[in-house]
Scaffold this motif. Sequence first.
Motif, PDB file in Angstrom:
ATOM      1  N   SER A 135     -27.689  19.238 -16.192  1.00  0.00           N
ATOM      2  CA  SER A 135     -28.691  19.191 -15.138  1.00  0.00           C
ATOM      3  C   SER A 135     -30.076  19.252 -15.753  1.00  0.00           C
ATOM      4  O   SER A 135     -30.306  19.980 -16.726  1.00  0.00           O
ATOM      5  CB  SER A 135     -28.496  20.368 -14.186  1.00  0.00           C
ATOM      6  N   LEU A 136     -30.974  18.487 -15.189  1.00  0.00           N
ATOM      7  CA  LEU A 136     -32.372  18.506 -15.592  1.00  0.00           C
ATOM      8  C   LEU A 136     -33.218  18.410 -14.336  1.00  0.00           C
ATOM      9  O   LEU A 136     -33.143  17.407 -13.610  1.00  0.00           O
ATOM     10  CB  LEU A 136     -32.687  17.352 -16.546  1.00  0.00           C
ATOM     11  N   GLU A 137     -33.964  19.471 -14.068  1.00  0.00           N
ATOM     12  CA  GLU A 137     -34.842  19.527 -12.896  1.00  0.00           C
ATOM     13  C   GLU A 137     -34.090  19.183 -11.614  1.00  0.00           C
ATOM     14  O   GLU A 137     -34.564  18.417 -10.774  1.00  0.00           O
ATOM     15  CB  GLU A 137     -36.045  18.600 -13.098  1.00  0.00           C
ATOM     16  N   GLY A 138     -32.878  19.720 -11.484  1.00  0.00           N
ATOM     17  CA  GLY A 138     -32.090  19.513 -10.273  1.00  0.00           C
ATOM     18  C   GLY A 138     -31.315  18.216 -10.216  1.00  0.00           C
ATOM     19  O   GLY A 138     -30.567  17.991  -9.268  1.00  0.00           O
ATOM     20  N   ASN A 139     -31.502  17.351 -11.195  1.00  0.00           N
ATOM     21  CA  ASN A 139     -30.747  16.099 -11.236  1.00  0.00           C
ATOM     22  C   ASN A 139     -29.516  16.301 -12.116  1.00  0.00           C
ATOM     23  O   ASN A 139     -29.636  16.558 -13.307  1.00  0.00           O
ATOM     24  CB  ASN A 139     -31.614  14.959 -11.781  1.00  0.00           C
ATOM     25  N   HIS A 140     -28.354  16.196 -11.508  1.00  0.00           N
ATOM     26  CA  HIS A 140     -27.103  16.454 -12.205  1.00  0.00           C
ATOM     27  C   HIS A 140     -26.512  15.159 -12.748  1.00  0.00           C
ATOM     28  O   HIS A 140     -26.732  14.082 -12.207  1.00  0.00           O
ATOM     29  CB  HIS A 140     -26.109  17.132 -11.264  1.00  0.00           C
TER      30      HIS A 140
ATOM     31  N   ASN B 183     -30.608  15.311 -20.803  1.00  0.00           N
ATOM     32  CA  ASN B 183     -30.498  16.583 -20.082  1.00  0.00           C
ATOM     33  C   ASN B 183     -30.293  17.753 -21.032  1.00  0.00           C
ATOM     34  O   ASN B 183     -30.914  18.804 -20.883  1.00  0.00           O
ATOM     35  CB  ASN B 183     -29.343  16.526 -19.081  1.00  0.00           C
TER      36      ASN B 183
ATOM     37  N   SER C 241     -33.328  18.983 -22.954  1.00  0.00           N
ATOM     38  CA  SER C 241     -34.351  19.661 -22.155  1.00  0.00           C
ATOM     39  C   SER C 241     -33.860  20.909 -21.445  1.00  0.00           C
ATOM     40  O   SER C 241     -34.618  21.516 -20.692  1.00  0.00           O
ATOM     41  CB  SER C 241     -34.907  18.681 -21.115  1.00  0.00           C
ATOM     42  N   SER C 242     -32.614  21.284 -21.638  1.00  0.00           N
ATOM     43  CA  SER C 242     -32.112  22.482 -20.961  1.00  0.00           C
ATOM     44  C   SER C 242     -31.284  23.323 -21.925  1.00  0.00           C
ATOM     45  O   SER C 242     -30.903  22.867 -22.999  1.00  0.00           O
ATOM     46  CB  SER C 242     -31.290  22.097 -19.724  1.00  0.00           C
TER      47      SER C 242
ATOM     48  N   TYR D 150     -23.883  24.763 -11.261  1.00  0.00           N
ATOM     49  CA  TYR D 150     -23.644  23.424 -11.817  1.00  0.00           C
ATOM     50  C   TYR D 150     -22.661  22.679 -10.934  1.00  0.00           C
ATOM     51  O   TYR D 150     -21.789  23.284 -10.318  1.00  0.00           O
ATOM     52  CB  TYR D 150     -23.099  23.500 -13.253  1.00  0.00           C
TER      53      TYR D 150
END
Length: 158
Positions: free
Chosen positions: A18-23, A54, A57-58, A103
């Motif tokens: 997930s990145l900024e709510g985009n899975h 993703n 960045s997480s 998740y």
Amino acid sequence: MKRPWNLVDCSVYSLSTSLEGNHNMNICTYVTPINMNPKIYAIAVYHNTQTLQNIQSSEYCVLQILSDQQYKLVNVLGKKSGFKYNKINYLVRRKMIHDWQHYTVLNQAVAYILLHKINCIPSIDHDLYLFKVIKYKVNNQDLPLTLNTLRLHKIISI
């Protein structure tokens, strides 16, 4: 003739990132536990993918051990790009997912493993990530999906 790295029947996994709510979810087979205490996994993530972006960045992701019954998902999760195709929308429409530890995960996966990123080793076409296991859940006693099952169903030809 098979190559040596194709002789072993490996499990098939999916990473839920997930990145900024985009899975997103992908398929991965270059996965292995490498340490017992703490439990650490090594996972190779293919370049130029939504999953790699993703993970870069997480700090966390979920490794899913796919069920033998989920072999058809390889065509969506492994053969389509998360940059061009919304895999989560596909799964939502088919009621195949739910939330676990914040998740998005697959309903019928054999197990979920929440991972914390601890290191990255860049390589040529994959980057090797090391992850510490934070939490896990075993869902059922189904057989894990393997490369041999994918060969049997003619999804891959190794």
